[in-house]
Design a protein around this motif. Structure first.
Motif, PDB file in Angstrom:
ATOM      1  N   GLU A  51      97.238  37.333  42.672  1.00 16.06           N
ATOM      2  CA  GLU A  51      97.565  38.137  41.279  1.00 16.06           C
ATOM      3  C   GLU A  51      98.202  39.602  41.650  1.00 16.06           C
ATOM      4  O   GLU A  51      99.255  40.023  41.281  1.00 16.06           O
ATOM      5  N   ILE A  52      97.376  40.279  42.505  1.00 10.95           N
ATOM      6  CA  ILE A  52      97.786  41.330  43.103  1.00 10.95           C
ATOM      7  C   ILE A  52      99.188  41.382  43.634  1.00 10.95           C
ATOM      8  O   ILE A  52      99.881  42.269  43.514  1.00 10.95           O
ATOM      9  N   LYS A  53      99.306  40.388  44.364  1.00 11.93           N
ATOM     10  CA  LYS A  53     100.617  40.440  45.173  1.00 11.93           C
ATOM     11  C   LYS A  53     101.903  39.994  44.201  1.00 11.93           C
ATOM     12  O   LYS A  53     102.889  40.573  44.329  1.00 11.93           O
ATOM     13  N   TYR A  54     101.424  39.122  43.166  1.00 15.93           N
ATOM     14  CA  TYR A  54     102.685  39.022  42.024  1.00 15.93           C
ATOM     15  C   TYR A  54     102.684  40.270  41.315  1.00 15.93           C
ATOM     16  O   TYR A  54     104.107  40.818  40.994  1.00 15.93           O
ATOM     17  N   VAL A  55     101.843  41.209  40.890  1.00 18.08           N
ATOM     18  CA  VAL A  55     101.930  42.585  40.531  1.00 18.08           C
ATOM     19  C   VAL A  55     102.729  43.540  41.268  1.00 18.08           C
ATOM     20  O   VAL A  55     103.590  44.068  40.714  1.00 18.08           O
ATOM     21  N   ILE A  56     102.402  43.390  42.526  1.00 17.70           N
ATOM     22  CA  ILE A  56     103.189  44.361  43.384  1.00 17.70           C
ATOM     23  C   ILE A  56     104.845  44.018  43.351  1.00 17.70           C
ATOM     24  O   ILE A  56     105.676  45.028  43.304  1.00 17.70           O
ATOM     25  N   VAL A  57     105.234  42.815  43.495  1.00 25.13           N
ATOM     26  CA  VAL A  57     106.538  42.391  43.265  1.00 25.13           C
ATOM     27  C   VAL A  57     107.136  42.590  41.916  1.00 25.13           C
ATOM     28  O   VAL A  57     108.176  43.085  41.806  1.00 25.13           O
ATOM     29  N   LYS A  58     106.571  42.614  40.847  1.00 25.13           N
ATOM     30  CA  LYS A  58     107.017  42.724  39.595  1.00 25.13           C
ATOM     31  C   LYS A  58     107.118  44.297  39.401  1.00 25.13           C
ATOM     32  O   LYS A  58     108.017  44.608  38.839  1.00 25.13           O
ATOM     33  N   ILE A  59     106.267  45.087  40.064  1.00 27.50           N
ATOM     34  CA  ILE A  59     106.211  46.757  39.855  1.00 27.50           C
ATOM     35  C   ILE A  59     107.540  46.888  40.429  1.00 27.50           C
ATOM     36  O   ILE A  59     108.304  47.793  39.964  1.00 27.50           O
ATOM     37  N   LYS A  60     107.816  46.462  41.578  1.00 29.81           N
ATOM     38  CA  LYS A  60     108.805  47.008  42.511  1.00 29.81           C
ATOM     39  C   LYS A  60     110.224  46.649  41.622  1.00 29.81           C
ATOM     40  O   LYS A  60     111.089  47.434  41.771  1.00 29.81           O
ATOM     41  N   GLU A  61     110.378  45.414  40.999  1.00 24.99           N
ATOM     42  CA  GLU A  61     111.569  44.993  40.316  1.00 24.99           C
ATOM     43  C   GLU A  61     111.666  45.912  39.294  1.00 24.99           C
ATOM     44  O   GLU A  61     112.813  46.187  39.053  1.00 24.99           O
ATOM     45  N   ILE A  62     110.657  46.246  38.350  1.00 28.16           N
ATOM     46  CA  ILE A  62     110.622  46.571  37.285  1.00 28.16           C
ATOM     47  C   ILE A  62     111.054  48.324  37.351  1.00 28.16           C
ATOM     48  O   ILE A  62     111.771  48.793  36.852  1.00 28.16           O
ATOM     49  N   VAL A  63     110.301  48.831  38.368  1.00 30.72           N
ATOM     50  CA  VAL A  63     110.903  50.276  38.745  1.00 30.72           C
ATOM     51  C   VAL A  63     112.186  50.442  39.264  1.00 30.72           C
ATOM     52  O   VAL A  63     112.832  51.143  38.643  1.00 30.72           O
ATOM     53  N   GLU A  64     112.844  49.428  39.908  1.00 29.86           N
ATOM     54  CA  GLU A  64     114.136  49.593  40.271  1.00 29.86           C
ATOM     55  C   GLU A  64     115.098  49.519  38.858  1.00 29.86           C
ATOM     56  O   GLU A  64     116.071  50.128  38.858  1.00 29.86           O
ATOM     57  N   LYS A  65     114.779  48.479  38.350  1.00 32.52           N
ATOM     58  CA  LYS A  65     115.349  48.234  37.084  1.00 32.52           C
ATOM     59  C   LYS A  65     115.417  49.547  35.977  1.00 32.52           C
ATOM     60  O   LYS A  65     116.577  49.991  35.648  1.00 32.52           O
ATOM     61  N   LEU A  66     114.222  50.124  35.977  1.00 26.22           N
ATOM     62  CA  LEU A  66     114.318  51.372  34.935  1.00 26.22           C
ATOM     63  C   LEU A  66     115.006  52.548  35.544  1.00 26.22           C
ATOM     64  O   LEU A  66     115.672  53.167  34.963  1.00 26.22           O
ATOM     65  N   ARG A  67     114.798  52.600  37.080  1.00 23.84           N
ATOM     66  CA  ARG A  67     115.448  53.540  37.579  1.00 23.84           C
ATOM     67  C   ARG A  67     117.171  53.464  37.424  1.00 23.84           C
ATOM     68  O   ARG A  67     117.733  54.521  37.441  1.00 23.84           O
ATOM     69  N   SER A  68     117.581  52.175  37.231  1.00 27.32           N
ATOM     70  CA  SER A  68     119.101  52.183  37.240  1.00 27.32           C
ATOM     71  C   SER A  68     119.517  52.537  35.946  1.00 27.32           C
ATOM     72  O   SER A  68     120.468  52.759  35.559  1.00 27.32           O
ATOM     73  N   MET A  69     118.806  52.480  34.886  1.00 33.62           N
ATOM     74  CA  MET A  69     118.848  53.146  33.669  1.00 33.62           C
ATOM     75  C   MET A  69     118.580  54.340  33.454  1.00 33.62           C
ATOM     76  O   MET A  69     118.791  55.220  32.374  1.00 33.62           O
ATOM     77  N   SER A  70     118.071  55.120  34.468  1.00 30.41           N
ATOM     78  CA  SER A  70     117.550  56.498  34.106  1.00 30.41           C
ATOM     79  C   SER A  70     118.514  57.507  34.317  1.00 30.41           C
ATOM     80  O   SER A  70     119.011  57.574  35.608  1.00 30.41           O
ATOM     81  N   PRO A  71     118.800  58.327  33.292  1.00 26.40           N
ATOM     82  CA  PRO A  71     119.575  59.622  33.739  1.00 26.40           C
ATOM     83  C   PRO A  71     118.984  60.487  34.614  1.00 26.40           C
ATOM     84  O   PRO A  71     119.820  61.192  35.425  1.00 26.40           O
ATOM     85  N   LEU A  72     117.747  60.718  35.075  1.00 20.19           N
ATOM     86  CA  LEU A  72     117.437  61.559  35.820  1.00 20.19           C
ATOM     87  C   LEU A  72     117.409  60.979  37.176  1.00 20.19           C
ATOM     88  O   LEU A  72     117.693  61.706  38.174  1.00 20.19           O
ATOM     89  N   TYR A  73     117.225  59.634  37.462  1.00 22.91           N
ATOM     90  CA  TYR A  73     117.614  59.025  38.644  1.00 22.91           C
ATOM     91  C   TYR A  73     119.001  59.309  38.995  1.00 22.91           C
ATOM     92  O   TYR A  73     119.474  59.568  40.484  1.00 22.91           O
ATOM     93  N   GLU A  74     119.875  58.994  38.094  1.00 25.76           N
ATOM     94  CA  GLU A  74     121.393  59.137  38.492  1.00 25.76           C
ATOM     95  C   GLU A  74     121.580  60.873  38.955  1.00 25.76           C
ATOM     96  O   GLU A  74     122.335  60.755  39.880  1.00 25.76           O
ATOM     97  N   ASP A  75     120.955  61.681  38.370  1.00 26.59           N
ATOM     98  CA  ASP A  75     121.233  63.277  38.700  1.00 26.59           C
ATOM     99  C   ASP A  75     120.672  63.538  40.220  1.00 26.59           C
ATOM    100  O   ASP A  75     121.184  63.744  40.863  1.00 26.59           O
ATOM    101  N   PHE A  76     119.662  62.868  40.470  1.00 22.86           N
ATOM    102  CA  PHE A  76     118.982  62.831  41.704  1.00 22.86           C
ATOM    103  C   PHE A  76     119.849  62.346  42.607  1.00 22.86           C
ATOM    104  O   PHE A  76     119.901  62.923  43.710  1.00 22.86           O
ATOM    105  N   ILE A  77     120.325  61.188  42.506  1.00 23.59           N
ATOM    106  CA  ILE A  77     120.959  60.652  43.617  1.00 23.59           C
ATOM    107  C   ILE A  77     122.379  61.166  43.795  1.00 23.59           C
ATOM    108  O   ILE A  77     122.721  61.454  44.796  1.00 23.59           O
ATOM    109  N   LYS A  78     123.037  61.523  42.572  1.00 26.31           N
ATOM    110  CA  LYS A  78     124.084  62.685  42.761  1.00 26.31           C
ATOM    111  C   LYS A  78     123.883  63.699  43.359  1.00 26.31           C
ATOM    112  O   LYS A  78     124.995  64.210  44.492  1.00 26.31           O
ATOM    113  N   ARG A  79     122.599  64.414  43.337  1.00 25.44           N
ATOM    114  CA  ARG A  79     122.543  65.543  44.155  1.00 25.44           C
ATOM    115  C   ARG A  79     122.119  65.431  45.803  1.00 25.44           C
ATOM    116  O   ARG A  79     122.170  66.352  46.398  1.00 25.44           O
ATOM    117  N   GLN A  80     121.941  64.187  45.984  1.00 24.23           N
ATOM    118  CA  GLN A  80     121.632  63.975  47.357  1.00 24.23           C
ATOM    119  C   GLN A  80     122.883  64.214  48.161  1.00 24.23           C
ATOM    120  O   GLN A  80     123.997  64.017  48.108  1.00 24.23           O
TER     121      GLN A  80
END
Ligand SMILES: Cc1ncc(COP(=O)(O)O)c(C=O)c1O
Ligand SMILES: Cc1ncc(COP(=O)(O)O)c(C=O)c1O
Ligand code: FES
Ligand code: FES
Lengths: 392, 145, 392
Positions: C363-392
């Protein structure tokens, strides 16, 4: 009798099987914290909401006016202390009665040590609060009138509507400790002008450790238990979901069966009272003859002492009490019996029998026989009785 | 906590993303809850919103209201878009919990901010559009008993 | 995963079947008020006594030092307010920390409005209270130091023994909110010089609505809930016998399984932490690496917001929380995360996973996989992440 005859329903009641049934899933499966984001726990919020609605409905109140607590005692403490605090600008005077439960009396005594003034109004020989005295006690600084709905020892029901009107006319808040009345008597907070009302789950076949305080909308009083944002930020602590659900179920059942239950209890009670008064000498009924809880009978038997009486009844499988259960740690005679004018030695020989609709007429008849026997036996041992007889 | 519609828009948010060289971009935040929403508008010469995208750093309600708001303004004229209020967005989502009402204001304000940006870039004035606030939290009031 | 993966054991826990089993008879059969005279109810007194002994034993305390309450929040309110009241002759100063639970913080804020002075000591970036600051905060008027045993959000365990020693050396009473630690960590009130300790049933697979306050023998503090003579006249209200019995059972089980449970939880937790830190970019672990509860992991994911993360995890059958459950009504970022120095927007993206020994490694392994996926998805929707990437 093989079966235990439980006649102490004013102390506490068995939880009804339907109530346990309703609670069970909330211990092991639906155990989640209702404040959580995830669905599984958020569902518990609706269970809490449903219980709140049932309770509000039973009082003619709005659900948002019901705040769950850990019991009647906490509700009384909250109502009185936080009204005192919130309205201290307006005044520092509280009116209550001499026959309140200790949850009210000791709270008032606490406030007296903290700059508040409390008038303890007398009751008449039936335990009814003296309304003229209550009116005279009102001062410009009076902020709260707290009068119990029905007394836990002698069962007297107070003229709550009149008191509510007096409070309202004088712009004073009105709290009633309805721990003994809620679920047993019809209550409408608007009709009776009640601003604050305390109740407890375990007095109506619900679980222990749960109660509520009704707080009329618009009142300024704040939290007594500080912490998390539960109960609309007014009562902190993780919601006791199983107990809230059980309380809701108990109220639902109590409301649905009220008329029938009262009818049956009245029949049993009146039989009990009339036979004890007729068949046992030197006995009196305490409390009002008519304005009393349908399940309460309270007698004083001259020349005998309560605890001995209780133990002997217990030996015959009859559970009863003498004064209120929670004061049985104390040796003082009941403050309620003293307030209705009983001398110490008579107050000591008091017996409270509080019925339920679970009791049969046969059991009542058995109880009457046993009381007669035991009273006789105890009197034969009593030096007071000996003196009395010799004086005749 | 949320309605089915809110959950639907949260699970499958419409119009997530960015528009390159957008006609107008608006970013607003709520300093109190810390959430931020950005709306991109692609507006044609007839003042019709051809495309709209959003990005949101915020709660479930913020994501759902952004998604619904973009749906409601897509294909509309600028004036029609201006008339899309947070109430309309909430109604379209079958309501929000009381503590989440402010999240829908974020969506309304983000659209206004994008329209303002569009107006400024094109040197025009849109009737009824006021300069949006960067921080909408001053709207909010304390809960009453 | 079909099964719900419950990772919010710091918010509340399921009641163990053995605990429900132990409670059940006390609802419907052994329902009597333990203060009664009759045998049937008086037996309940011994059930309460047994639970009190189990609990006292778990703390190295005496049974007479354990007072049952309605939960951790009430215990905290009682400990702090009544110490303030009882020792107000000595002084009006209290020391606590910036990362206490609201049950302590809001209680202290209440006292500040009533003439008391409170110092809120800072913690370091791991959430450990700054002992030098605490020592410097001591005044001749200091009457109480209140520091939680382990933090409910970030899991950091405080140097309780050192704090107890500081308190003792300076003749100051020491209260610890052990709601998260009791049953999870070994505690000895004498070794740690603890004078007052709060705990709650529902955090250790016991029932909700029950807790206790340990009060060292000889302390002067009085009742917070006034009324009947229960709990040796220090805490009024009909005893919640089923919950007390259940609490006792839960403590018995928690103590018996503690070592094994901690071992298993540590393994799961350390796997979870190391993999999240290694596999997800822009993440940090909140709380102390070693001095933390064996079941607590708390992360901040940059550029995303906690509630969205929780809902998405819920959609994958994972129950978690962001900050403490009882504050989720509030929009403010967690005061604990701000106190360890996180900026607002990072505090907002926090995730608390609190395990139990019921969780499997799969279950812990499953949780790790899901957290990775969700964090990625939410970042793709995040204006803060967008700004951060553009600033790189
Ligand atoms: C009139 C009255 N008020 C208050 C209480 C206290 O209720 P609880 O024991 O539920 O706190 C009781 C019963 O004990 C009562 O009879
Ligand atoms: C550290 C801490 N203190 C106090 C409490 C309050 O306990 P309860 O909800 O049982 O009143 C909690 C949990 O909510 C907690 O985690
Ligand atoms: S002789 Fe026993 S209580 Fe007085
Ligand atoms: S809580 Fe701030 S946008 Fe929803």
């Amino acid at each position: 009798m093989d079966r235990k005859i439980y006649l102490d329903n004013a102390a506490t009641t068995p939880v009804k099987p339907e109530v346990v049934e309703a609670m069970l899933p909330y211990f092991t499966e639906r155990f989640g914290n209702p404040s959580s984001v995830y669905e599984f726990a958020a569902q518990n919020k609706s269970a809490v909401t449903a219980a709140r609605e049932t309770i509000a409905h039973a009082l003619g109140a709005e659900p948002a006016e019901i705040y769950f607590t850990a019991g009647g005692t906490e509700s009384d403490n909250w109502a009185i202390k936080e009204t005192a605090e919130a309205y201290s600008q307006k005044g520092n005077h509280i009116i209550t009665t001499k026959i309140e439960h200790h949850a009210v009396l000791h709270t008032c005594e606490y406030l007296e040590k903290h700059g508040y003034e409390v008038t303890y109004v007398n009751v008449d020989e039936n335990g009814v609060v003296k309304l003229d005295e209550l009116k005279k006690a009102i001062r410009p600084t009076t902020i709260l009138i707290s009068v119990m709905f029905a007394n836990n020892e002698i069962g007297t029901i107070q003229p709550i509507k009149e008191i509510g009107e007096i409070a309202k006319e004088n712009g004073i808040l009105f709290h009633t400790d309805a721990v003994q009345a809620f679920g047993h008597v019809k209550i409408d907070v608007n009709e009776y002008h009640i601003d604050l009302l305390s109740a407890s789950g375990h007095k109506i076949n619900g679980p222990k450790g749960i109660g509520f305080l009704y707080i009329r909308k618009g009142l300024k009083l704040r939290s007594y238990i500080h912490g998390g944002a539960q109960e609309r930020s007014r009562r902190a602590g993780t919601e006791n979901v199983p107990a809230i659900v059980g309380f809701g179920k108990a109220v639902e059942l109590a409301v649905a069966t009220m008329d029938e239950r009262m009818k049956k209890e009245l029949e049993l009670r009146d039989y009990l009272i009339s036979h004890i008064l007729a068949e046992v000498p030197y006995v009196r009924l305490n409390g009002h003859q008519k304005e009393r809880l349908s399940n309460n009978a309270n007698f004083s038997f001259q020349f005998i002492e309560g605890e001995s009486l209780l133990i002997m009844l217990d030996m015959e499988n009859i559970c009863a009490s003498s004064g209120s259960a929670c004061t049985s740690g104390s040796l003082d005679p009941s403050h309620v019996l003293l307030a209705i004018g009983l001398p110490h030695e008579i107050a000591h020989g008091s017996l409270r029998l509080t019925l339920s609709d679970d009791i049969t007429m046969d059991e009542i008849k058995y109880v009457i026989v046993k009381i007669k026997e035991i009273v006789e036996k105890l009197r034969s041992m009593s030096p007071l009785y000996e003196d009395f007889i010799k004086r005749q | 906590m949320y309605t089915e519609k809110v959950m639907d828009h949260f699970k499958n948010p419409r119009n997530v993303g960015e528009i390159e060289n957008a006609s107008g971009v608006g970013t607003v935040g709520n300093a109190k809850c810390g959430d931020i929403m950005r709306i991109y508008l692609d507006i044609d010469e007839n003042e019709i919103i051809q495309d709209v995208k959003f990005k949101t750093f915020g709660c479930g309600a913020a994501v759902a209201t952004s998604s619904m708001a973009t749906e409601l303004v897509k294909g509309k004229t600028v004036q029609e878009a201006l008339a899309v209020t947070n109430k309309a967005v909430m109604e379209a989502l079958d309501g929000l919990p009381p503590v989440k009402v402010h999240c829908s204001l974020l969506a309304e304000e983000a659209i206004h901010a994008a329209l303002w940006d569009y107006a400024e870039k094109n040197g025009i004035k849109i009737d009824g559009l006021e300069k949006p606030k960067n921080d909408i939290s001053e709207h909010e009031e304390e809960e009453e008993y």
